[in-house]
Design a protein around this motif. Sequence first.
Motif, mmCIF file in Angstrom:
data_model
loop_
_atom_site.group_PDB
_atom_site.id
_atom_site.type_symbol
_atom_site.label_atom_id
_atom_site.label_comp_id
_atom_site.label_asym_id
_atom_site.label_seq_id
_atom_site.Cartn_x
_atom_site.Cartn_y
_atom_site.Cartn_z
ATOM 1 N N ARG A 299 0.832 -1.208 0.000
ATOM 2 C CA ARG A 299 0.000 0.000 0.000
ATOM 3 C C ARG A 299 0.866 1.258 0.000
ATOM 4 O O ARG A 299 0.598 2.210 -0.742
ATOM 5 N N ALA A 300 1.910 1.255 0.816
ATOM 6 C CA ALA A 300 2.757 2.452 0.933
ATOM 7 C C ALA A 300 3.457 2.766 -0.378
ATOM 8 O O ALA A 300 3.561 3.934 -0.777
ATOM 9 N N LEU A 301 3.941 1.740 -1.062
ATOM 10 C CA LEU A 301 4.617 1.993 -2.343
ATOM 11 C C LEU A 301 3.645 2.582 -3.355
ATOM 12 O O LEU A 301 3.940 3.590 -4.016
ATOM 13 N N LEU A 302 2.465 1.976 -3.488
ATOM 14 C CA LEU A 302 1.510 2.467 -4.479
ATOM 15 C C LEU A 302 0.996 3.854 -4.106
ATOM 16 O O LEU A 302 0.854 4.722 -4.975
ATOM 17 N N ASP A 303 0.719 4.073 -2.829
ATOM 18 C CA ASP A 303 0.280 5.401 -2.407
ATOM 19 C C ASP A 303 1.342 6.460 -2.695
ATOM 20 O O ASP A 303 1.025 7.617 -2.997
ATOM 21 N N SER A 304 2.615 6.070 -2.604
ATOM 22 C CA SER A 304 3.712 7.027 -2.739
ATOM 23 C C SER A 304 4.028 7.385 -4.183
ATOM 24 O O SER A 304 4.551 8.478 -4.442
ATOM 25 N N PHE A 305 3.717 6.478 -5.132
ATOM 26 C CA PHE A 305 4.203 6.692 -6.494
ATOM 27 C C PHE A 305 3.119 6.739 -7.571
ATOM 28 O O PHE A 305 3.339 7.386 -8.606
ATOM 29 N N GLU A 306 1.999 6.088 -7.370
ATOM 30 C CA GLU A 306 1.008 6.054 -8.453
ATOM 31 C C GLU A 306 0.528 7.459 -8.784
ATOM 32 O O GLU A 306 0.259 8.278 -7.902
ATOM 33 N N GLY A 307 0.449 7.738 -10.082
ATOM 34 C CA GLY A 307 -0.013 9.025 -10.569
ATOM 35 C C GLY A 307 1.080 10.038 -10.837
ATOM 36 O O GLY A 307 0.813 11.073 -11.451
ATOM 37 N N LEU A 308 2.317 9.737 -10.406
ATOM 38 C CA LEU A 308 3.415 10.661 -10.691
ATOM 39 C C LEU A 308 3.838 10.504 -12.151
ATOM 40 O O LEU A 308 4.081 9.387 -12.614
ATOM 41 N N PRO A 309 3.932 11.606 -12.898
ATOM 42 C CA PRO A 309 4.176 11.481 -14.338
ATOM 43 C C PRO A 309 5.530 10.879 -14.688
ATOM 44 O O PRO A 309 5.685 10.300 -15.763
ATOM 45 N N TRP A 310 6.516 10.988 -13.804
ATOM 46 C CA TRP A 310 7.846 10.456 -14.104
ATOM 47 C C TRP A 310 7.994 8.993 -13.710
ATOM 48 O O TRP A 310 9.021 8.372 -13.988
ATOM 49 N N TRP A 311 6.976 8.458 -13.053
ATOM 50 C CA TRP A 311 7.037 7.063 -12.582
ATOM 51 C C TRP A 311 6.321 6.167 -13.577
ATOM 52 O O TRP A 311 5.168 6.388 -13.916
ATOM 53 N N ALA A 312 7.013 5.147 -14.061
ATOM 54 C CA ALA A 312 6.485 4.287 -15.129
ATOM 55 C C ALA A 312 5.885 2.992 -14.611
ATOM 56 O O ALA A 312 5.580 2.091 -15.398
ATOM 57 N N GLY A 313 5.693 2.888 -13.284
ATOM 58 C CA GLY A 313 4.992 1.735 -12.747
ATOM 59 C C GLY A 313 5.901 0.741 -12.052
ATOM 60 O O GLY A 313 7.070 1.017 -11.766
ATOM 61 N N VAL A 314 5.320 -0.443 -11.776
ATOM 62 C CA VAL A 314 6.014 -1.435 -10.969
ATOM 63 C C VAL A 314 5.719 -2.831 -11.483
ATOM 64 O O VAL A 314 4.609 -3.137 -11.896
ATOM 65 N N CYS A 315 6.741 -3.669 -11.445
ATOM 66 C CA CYS A 315 6.580 -5.103 -11.670
ATOM 67 C C CYS A 315 6.901 -5.788 -10.343
ATOM 68 O O CYS A 315 8.056 -5.821 -9.919
ATOM 69 N N TRP A 316 5.875 -6.303 -9.680
ATOM 70 C CA TRP A 316 6.069 -6.906 -8.365
ATOM 71 C C TRP A 316 6.799 -8.244 -8.483
ATOM 72 O O TRP A 316 6.507 -9.052 -9.353
ATOM 73 N N TRP A 317 7.743 -8.425 -7.587
ATOM 74 C CA TRP A 317 8.406 -9.713 -7.422
ATOM 75 C C TRP A 317 7.769 -10.375 -6.218
ATOM 76 O O TRP A 317 7.953 -9.923 -5.102
#
Length: 351
Positions: A299-317
């Motif tokens: 939750r903390a990672l997604l809350d911190s980064f989702e929607g930021l234009p310079w962030w291209a997302g995440v591939c969870w391991w």
Amino acid sequence: MRAPAAGRGTVAVVAAVLLAVSGCSSAGGGPAKNSPHPGHTAATETMRGFALPSWSRTDYDSPGVDRYLRDIRATGARWVTFTPTWYQDRVTDSTPHSTEETASDASLRRIVERAHAAGLKVMIKPHVDLPGDADRAGIRPRDRAAWFAAYRVLITHYADIASDTGAEQFSVGTELAGVSGDTAAWTQVVRAVRAHYDGPLTYAANYDEYEHIHFWKELDLIGIDAYWPLSAEPTDDAARLRRAWEPIRAKLAAYAQGQNRRILFTEAGYVSQRGATTAPYSWTVSRTAGDAEQAAAYRALLDSFEGLPWWAGVCWWMWDDWPDSGETPARLAYSPHGKPAERVLREKWGG
């Protein structure tokens, strides 16, 4: 990230690498280099994905493949990453080689096709590993020129498969800090890959490696395996974890601007163990289950980064281990499947 593993096979020479990659492909003839590629917009998208690694030649032909892909998509994910892995026995060896723990080319081609049929986009992200728990960042070949020659053969082989199968994105390397400082050699690697594959490219740098990479301008995305420790002690306080991300996020925003590239978390993940946020890169933080801590970290990672234009997302391991292959019990492993962290993803991603 890699799983603990037993010993690997013996080292080959460059000629053996050439033989291996030419002999294990399931398709005859050369790739269609100029065919239309569906991945041109991938570098402007925000990835919501999972890694589905392989630990044997036949994993990607497992009877559970279609179920795994359906379950990944049901979280709201729209991407999946496959990780064919080669090995070398010593950090000083000059030639990585395939083993029985390397996914077969035929199985890789088939699972990309199945992922597309399931409505998922694909990144192919080849790995080079060492025996046991040894860190691939320690690879420092005695003959660097020979190692890079062999590596170009390896990586362009998988670039051909990515091109043939229409994989939407490709990684030219993963966590190779012992050699990633050789900018000229990596520039040659990237340009060789571009001659075989026309989709977006990244390199998956470890979180303590990315600032030492000086060939980002050759790539479309900055890739970071985002295993930053977030707490000195175990915590399932998502607000506290969000605060821990704040200085990291500010630094990454400035770095993305300076490099004029978006940042993709090519990996991020947390075991469901107490203390996972203290050492996200570790499979063995403790023997105590920590589902709430894993969920708070997601939750903390997604809350911190989702929607930021310079962030291209995440591939969870990572998603589930294959049957009978997991060395970490499922209740303690990186997989969020069937745990509170999966519910967090479904909430955040609309799964």
